[in-house]
Design a protein around this motif. Structure first.
Motif, PDB file in Angstrom:
ATOM      1  N   ARG A   1      27.693 -10.244  40.916  1.00 52.73           N
ATOM      2  CA  ARG A   1      27.150 -11.313  41.753  1.00 52.73           C
ATOM      3  C   ARG A   1      26.333 -12.271  40.895  1.00 52.73           C
ATOM      4  N   TYR A   2      25.458 -11.737  40.062  1.00 50.96           N
ATOM      5  CA  TYR A   2      24.597 -12.553  39.216  1.00 50.96           C
ATOM      6  C   TYR A   2      24.882 -12.272  37.749  1.00 50.96           C
ATOM      7  N   ASP A   3      24.602 -13.249  36.923  1.00 51.19           N
ATOM      8  CA  ASP A   3      24.728 -13.078  35.480  1.00 51.19           C
ATOM      9  C   ASP A   3      23.653 -13.922  34.820  1.00 51.19           C
TER      10      ASP A   3
ATOM     11  N   ASP B   1      18.815 -10.141  39.449  1.00 49.63           N
ATOM     12  CA  ASP B   1      18.774  -8.717  39.789  1.00 49.63           C
ATOM     13  C   ASP B   1      18.717  -7.821  38.571  1.00 49.63           C
ATOM     14  N   ARG B   2      18.489  -8.404  37.395  1.00 52.81           N
ATOM     15  CA  ARG B   2      18.456  -7.596  36.168  1.00 52.81           C
ATOM     16  C   ARG B   2      17.195  -6.749  36.134  1.00 52.81           C
TER      17      ARG B   2
ATOM     18  N   PRO C   1      15.004  -4.315  33.317  1.00 54.35           N
ATOM     19  CA  PRO C   1      13.808  -5.019  33.790  1.00 54.35           C
ATOM     20  C   PRO C   1      14.062  -6.509  33.906  1.00 54.35           C
ATOM     21  N   PRO C   2      13.316  -7.196  34.787  1.00 58.50           N
ATOM     22  CA  PRO C   2      13.617  -8.598  35.068  1.00 58.50           C
ATOM     23  C   PRO C   2      13.522  -9.522  33.863  1.00 58.50           C
ATOM     24  N   ALA C   3      12.723  -9.198  32.869  1.00 55.68           N
ATOM     25  CA  ALA C   3      12.478 -10.134  31.760  1.00 55.68           C
ATOM     26  C   ALA C   3      13.628 -10.206  30.756  1.00 55.68           C
ATOM     27  N   VAL C   4      14.569  -9.251  30.798  1.00 56.01           N
ATOM     28  CA  VAL C   4      15.613  -9.198  29.784  1.00 56.01           C
ATOM     29  C   VAL C   4      16.644 -10.300  30.016  1.00 56.01           C
ATOM     30  N   ASN C   5      16.904 -11.087  28.978  1.00 59.40           N
ATOM     31  CA  ASN C   5      17.948 -12.104  29.011  1.00 59.40           C
ATOM     32  C   ASN C   5      18.797 -11.909  27.765  1.00 59.40           C
ATOM     33  N   GLU C   6      20.081 -11.628  27.952  1.00 60.38           N
ATOM     34  CA  GLU C   6      20.968 -11.371  26.818  1.00 60.38           C
ATOM     35  C   GLU C   6      21.700 -12.625  26.358  1.00 60.38           C
ATOM     36  N   ASP C   7      21.355 -13.791  26.938  1.00 61.22           N
ATOM     37  CA  ASP C   7      21.824 -15.080  26.428  1.00 61.22           C
ATOM     38  C   ASP C   7      20.831 -15.588  25.380  1.00 61.22           C
ATOM     39  N   LEU C   8      21.315 -16.471  24.510  1.00 58.39           N
ATOM     40  CA  LEU C   8      20.445 -17.069  23.499  1.00 58.39           C
ATOM     41  C   LEU C   8      20.941 -18.470  23.184  1.00 58.39           C
TER      42      LEU C   8
END
Length: 250
Positions: free
Chosen positions: A239-241, A12-13, A15-22
């Motif tokens: 709910r999501y991460d 549900d992020r 914009p959808p493409a963003v991922n703050e994990d690495l």
């Protein structure tokens, strides 16, 4: 070291493409970072995003690890935080307690031992050849007396609160760190809390999590977590991460 990993942003992020994990992996190390998503309307005092901080910290950690540094992991992390801070001190307010921040989990394999470091809620799981699991985790964020915005802000990187990688290098020395004899480790799992919630929120055991990882791989673990996320009755938390799982065979 054989490394398998899977990382997926929260469905549900926006914009959808963003991922703050690495995830960063090398011949003898794994680094996993999980950026703390800023709350809506929070003024961080920083012109950069959480993903930028995560990338900068990861780059600073990767350089000495790739060079085979034997420096203690807390020192490596403190140096990385310091260097990243110097890189934007002229443009950003590094005294702001809401500055972008990240969890950090590092595993480094040496000829005679396995070093680990865990800062905030990205656990490291070590499995011995006989199947015994050892979980290295930092649960201080789960022990806070309250979770209002002001309380979390007040207790972030403070004694009696919880610690994350942000602008203060002394946070590195609050990490859970140590070593294990190399002969006592054959499998390593490193997880962000979006994946470790398989145990911590959904009631499975660490043995079940590692069994799923070794049988079906990191992607399947995240898929199983997403199935539970979609059906869960959400209380405190999201709910999501973003979810990241790493499996390494030594």
């Amino acid at each position: 070291m054989e490394i398998r990993s899977f990382s997926q942003p929260a469905p549900d992020r926006r914009p959808p493409a963003v991922n703050e994990d690495l995830v960063i992996g090398g011949p003898d190390f794994v680094v996993v970072l999980d950026g703390a998503t800023a709350g809506r309307g929070v003024e961080s005092g920083c012109r950069h995003t959480v993903a930028w901080l995560v990338g900068q910290l990861g780059a600073q950690l990767a350089v000495p690890l790739l060079a085979g540094s034997a420096t203690p992991l807390p020192d490596l992390l403190a140096d990385a935080i310091t260097t990243v801070g110097l890189g934007h001190a002229d443009t950003c307010d590094l005294t702001n307690p809401d500055s972008p921040s990240s969890t950090v989990a590092i595993v480094r394999v040496r000829p005679d031992r396995v070093d680990h470091l865990v800062l905030a809620d990205s656990p490291v799981v070590l499995r011995a050849p006989d199947g015994t699991l050892t979980v290295h985790s930092d649960d201080r964020i789960d022990l806070l007396p309250e979770y209002s915005f002001e309380a979390v802000r007040r207790l972030r990187n403070q004694p009696g609160g919880f610690w994350v990688a942000s602008t203060d290098p002394k946070a590195a020395y609050e990490a859970v760190s140590g070593t294990t004899d190399r002969a006592d480790v054959d499998v390593v799992a490193v997880l962000t809390d979006g994946a470790s919630r398989y145990v911590e929120r959904y009631g499975y055991t660490w043995d079940e999590l590692v069994d799923l990882l070794t049988a079906d791989g990191p992607r399947r673990l995240v898929e199983r977590v997403r199935e539970h996320d979609a059906a869960a009755d959400v209380g405190r938390g999201k709910r999501y991460d973003d979810a990241t799982a790493v499996l390494a065979y030594l």
